[in-house]
Write an enzyme that holds these catalytic residues in place. Structure first.
Site, PDB file in Angstrom:
ATOM      1  N   GLN A   3      14.237  11.399 -18.918  1.00 54.13           N
ATOM      2  CA  GLN A   3      14.467  12.534 -20.001  1.00 54.13           C
ATOM      3  C   GLN A   3      15.597  12.780 -20.379  1.00 54.13           C
ATOM      4  OE1 GLN A   3      12.224  14.425 -21.973  1.00 54.13           O
ATOM      5  NE2 GLN A   3      10.499  12.653 -20.669  1.00 54.13           N
ATOM      6  N   CYS A   4      15.784  13.365 -21.250  1.00 53.17           N
ATOM      7  CA  CYS A   4      16.849  13.179 -22.166  1.00 53.17           C
ATOM      8  C   CYS A   4      17.797  14.128 -20.694  1.00 53.17           C
ATOM      9  CB  CYS A   4      17.715  14.216 -22.895  1.00 53.17           C
ATOM     10  SG  CYS A   4      18.992  14.367 -23.532  1.00 53.17           S
ATOM     11  N   PRO A   5      19.099  13.793 -20.138  1.00 53.69           N
ATOM     12  CA  PRO A   5      20.026  12.774 -20.752  1.00 53.69           C
ATOM     13  C   PRO A   5      20.065  11.444 -20.417  1.00 53.69           C
ATOM     14  CG  PRO A   5      21.476  14.498 -19.016  1.00 53.69           C
ATOM     15  CD  PRO A   5      20.250  14.828 -19.695  1.00 53.69           C
ATOM     16  N   ASP A  31      12.053   8.818 -24.536  1.00 50.09           N
ATOM     17  CA  ASP A  31      12.652  10.145 -24.773  1.00 50.09           C
ATOM     18  C   ASP A  31      13.069   9.973 -26.510  1.00 50.09           C
ATOM     19  OD1 ASP A  31      13.566  12.593 -24.576  1.00 50.09           O
ATOM     20  OD2 ASP A  31      15.695  12.026 -24.729  1.00 50.09           O
TER      21      ASP A  31
END
Length: 78
Positions: free
Chosen positions: A14-16, A41
């Site tokens: 997932q981000c980042p 993502d």
């Protein structure tokens, strides 16, 4: 891609994290080498090209298929 030097599989992250891993990988590469990044993502579709625009690197291609994003980046001269 036969001329891709390295592949970074950031699927499921997932981000980042996809962007951070991309930065770390590029920092360890030589100018001219290619990095293929695979991410799932959706934020990567925005974050990675935005980072490349502000960096010395070149976005060679950017594709999306069934929620899988692929970026090919040529490492630039710092």
């Amino acid at each position: 891609m036969t001329d891709t030097t390295k592949i970074l599989d950031a699927s499921g992250l997932q981000c980042p994290m996809p962007l951070l891993k991309t930065k770390l990988e590029l920092n360890a590469m030589k100018p001219g080498q290619l990095l293929e990044v695979v991410a799932t993502d959706a934020g990567s579709a925005r974050d990675i090209p935005a980072f490349i625009k502000l960096s010395c690197h070149e976005l060679v291609s950017c594709t999306e298929s069934d929620g899988c994003y692929r970026f090919v980046i040529r490492c630039g001269q710092p």
